[in-house]
Design a protein around this motif. Sequence first.
Motif, PDB file in Angstrom:
ATOM      1  N   CYS A 172      -3.518  12.417  91.585  1.00 28.24           N
ATOM      2  CA  CYS A 172      -2.632  11.326  92.443  1.00 28.24           C
ATOM      3  C   CYS A 172      -2.426  12.414  93.894  1.00 28.24           C
ATOM      4  CB  CYS A 172      -1.187  11.621  91.705  1.00 28.24           C
ATOM      5  SG  CYS A 172       0.431  10.902  92.286  1.00 28.24           S
ATOM      6  N   GLY A 173      -3.199  12.460  94.329  1.00 30.01           N
ATOM      7  CA  GLY A 173      -3.528  13.186  96.078  1.00 30.01           C
ATOM      8  C   GLY A 173      -3.112  11.619  96.350  1.00 30.01           C
ATOM      9  N   LEU A 174      -3.889  12.406  98.126  1.00 31.34           N
ATOM     10  CA  LEU A 174      -3.664  10.802  98.523  1.00 31.34           C
ATOM     11  C   LEU A 174      -4.249   9.484  98.078  1.00 31.34           C
ATOM     12  CD1 LEU A 174      -2.669   9.533 101.469  1.00 31.34           C
ATOM     13  CD2 LEU A 174      -5.367  10.293 102.259  1.00 31.34           C
ATOM     14  N   GLU A 197       9.242   1.785 102.497  1.00 31.78           N
ATOM     15  CA  GLU A 197      10.029   1.624 100.780  1.00 31.78           C
ATOM     16  C   GLU A 197       9.858   2.905 100.241  1.00 31.78           C
ATOM     17  OE1 GLU A 197       7.813  -0.011  96.711  1.00 31.78           O
ATOM     18  OE2 GLU A 197       6.754  -0.534  98.512  1.00 31.78           O
ATOM     19  N   GLY A 198       9.676   3.546 101.294  1.00 31.98           N
ATOM     20  CA  GLY A 198       9.994   4.877 100.123  1.00 31.98           C
ATOM     21  C   GLY A 198      11.084   5.890 100.873  1.00 31.98           C
ATOM     22  N   GLY A 234      -2.966  20.134 108.724  1.00 37.41           N
ATOM     23  CA  GLY A 234      -2.628  19.566 106.955  1.00 37.41           C
ATOM     24  C   GLY A 234      -1.561  20.306 106.318  1.00 37.41           C
ATOM     25  N   GLY A 235      -0.713  20.425 107.377  1.00 34.01           N
ATOM     26  CA  GLY A 235       0.447  20.511 106.393  1.00 34.01           C
ATOM     27  C   GLY A 235       1.398  19.151 105.886  1.00 34.01           C
ATOM     28  N   ALA A 236       1.483  18.581 106.684  1.00 35.45           N
ATOM     29  CA  ALA A 236       2.051  17.294 106.729  1.00 35.45           C
ATOM     30  C   ALA A 236       1.276  16.587 106.125  1.00 35.45           C
ATOM     31  CB  ALA A 236       2.307  16.478 107.283  1.00 35.45           C
ATOM     32  N   GLY A 237       0.232  16.942 105.841  1.00 35.72           N
ATOM     33  CA  GLY A 237      -0.012  15.973 103.642  1.00 35.72           C
ATOM     34  C   GLY A 237       0.317  16.331 102.888  1.00 35.72           C
ATOM     35  N   VAL A 291       1.796  12.127 100.108  1.00 36.68           N
ATOM     36  CA  VAL A 291       1.083  12.748  99.235  1.00 36.68           C
ATOM     37  C   VAL A 291       3.173  12.517  98.037  1.00 36.68           C
ATOM     38  CG1 VAL A 291       0.029  13.284  97.292  1.00 36.68           C
ATOM     39  CG2 VAL A 291      -1.196  13.476  99.031  1.00 36.68           C
ATOM     40  N   ALA A 292       3.737  13.185  98.590  1.00 36.38           N
ATOM     41  CA  ALA A 292       4.982  13.391  97.671  1.00 36.38           C
ATOM     42  C   ALA A 292       5.324  11.969  98.083  1.00 36.38           C
ATOM     43  CB  ALA A 292       5.938  14.812  97.548  1.00 36.38           C
ATOM     44  N   ASP A 293       6.236  11.793  99.132  1.00 33.77           N
ATOM     45  CA  ASP A 293       6.660  10.162  99.172  1.00 33.77           C
ATOM     46  C   ASP A 293       6.038   9.499  98.608  1.00 33.77           C
ATOM     47  OD1 ASP A 293       8.582   8.913 100.575  1.00 33.77           O
ATOM     48  OD2 ASP A 293       6.908   8.024 101.033  1.00 33.77           O
ATOM     49  N   LEU A 294       4.754   9.274  98.201  1.00 29.30           N
ATOM     50  CA  LEU A 294       3.645   7.823  97.609  1.00 29.30           C
ATOM     51  C   LEU A 294       3.583   8.224  96.867  1.00 29.30           C
ATOM     52  CD1 LEU A 294       0.791   7.684 100.128  1.00 29.30           C
ATOM     53  CD2 LEU A 294       2.382   6.401 100.566  1.00 29.30           C
TER      54      LEU A 294
END
Length: 581
Positions: free
Chosen positions: A109-111, A201-202, A243-246, A250-253
């Motif tokens: 459940c990464g990107l 949606e998030g 990279g930090g925003a990634g 992922v958390a939002d998705l």
Amino acid sequence: MGKHECLEPTRRGFLKAAGVSALAAAGAFGLAGCSSQASNTAAVKNAGGVGKFNADLYTDVFPVKTRNIPVLDLESDLTRTGNVAFEMRDIPESEIVRTEETDVLVAGCGLTGSVAALSASDDGTTQVLCIEKMDVGRGMFEGMGVVGGKKMEEAGNIVDKAEMMDVMRFAAQYRVPVDPIKLWGDRSGEAADWLQEKFDEGEGQIQTYFKAGTPASHGYAAPQTEIAFKSEQWSEQTTNNAGGAGIMIVADLANTFSKRANADLRYKTAIVKLEREDGGRVTGAICKDESGYFRVNASKGVILATGGFEANPTMLKSWCRTEDVTNYASWCPNTGSTGDGQLMGLAIGGQMDPLPAAVMNFDFGNPTGFYSGATGLSPFLSGIMINEKGVRFCAEDLPFQARSNAISAQQGCGARTWRLSSSTQLASLEDAAREKALTAFDGLIEKGWAFRASSLAELAEKIGCDAKTLEDECARFNAFKDASKDDDFNRNMAKATKIEGDEFFAMIHQSTILATVSGLVVDYNCHVLDYDNNVIEGLYAAGGASGGFFSGNYPRHIFGPSVGRCVTFGYVSGEHAAKGE
């Protein structure tokens, strides 16, 4: 201590005879957050299976006859270590505590995994179980490379699809099958549009937008393909941190997926082994959580979204070029990517990309990590690159991976390569910035990674090279600046500054690895193929677990193809798995 002994960077141990047993000994499957220290709270233990094998596993796991090519057997500095979930053993029924049913099972459940889970569950009826062996899904990334889509159109940036696919295949020297890059070319714009719908949606207020990139030098093609991310909820540090925003994305998705009625998201849970009917369909997997092993029957399919194997040191040494793992440091601290998907796919007959594996490599490395721009050391990275003999060895304006490869080609795979600079490179800084840079540099001196001197001859003695050679190399470079032409490496000299002044600096300049980008070969619908190029029904791979896209190196001069592949292949694999196609 001899004069040269102190010049060697600090060495780090490597897992050798013990194979991957140290991975199991570490206990938990994952690490907490993005820490480099093992989590004491993760509940899942890997007490058997792969932990009892040595490095021979990584040849024995192939379902076809293999051979070995003699390569230099040097120590690797890549010690980022996660725990392998895959188990290459027959798990007896007596160890399986329960059986569960689902339509689609997503591993990771990464990107890629969060995208695949959302895509598979979009119809509202397909039951999707997404499991992640870490305590939370992670991703370290910036923009995604796509062809077309609404954001590109709104920005007036039109990318020729045929040209872009050709650029990608050229970057791989055409050592790739047709389907994966064609899939990306055909559907990445659509996938980017779909991703924005999921953000809408998030709850993260995430917006995608076209970001113009800097053209590459030395004839490297760099079409404008990057879609970047922003959010009003993010701090400036998050937005600017590479990279930090990634992690936020992922958390939002994952949060959006978890709220769906047909979704089941579990952490600290891992697939350890795929199950396949004899020569036929993949029917599901044996998984493991706090309670032990359990079977999941997946009526429509299993999607492998487990990433690469950059957190598996033994696997790196087994599958990568010696030059790509020696005197390298790890950049991204995430330890979830240990090659589980590649190993599980191979174990049931899947086809792996040809080895050695492609890596995402960069320079700006020190013996334990990456020279972050936040340290203030950037001025010392703007000089020239010299090797252990004091000889300049490449154009300093090459793309990251090309500079890294040039470092690896030096003696000892770049054990003692340096960035050489002078007070000239500091001259344009304001006093506060100059003081910050010098303070940071002095910290490197304390570690034995850097030296400063009042003359080139004094600096040469400290780094252990011939003084005349170093002086001649700098004089030659300065002459190139005067002539506006680099006769040795064709560097663009317009922004170059001479190596001269009243002080000189040498800073250890090695390579870093962010990720591996080789995996299971897939078709246009992300089905995993066997070695006869037949589809393995019921099995899909996406993102870093999939292959057929890169060869040799990740092309860092092209904007965002890794994340573009993760999103596109996650989207497409979920779509087809939900249909059982």
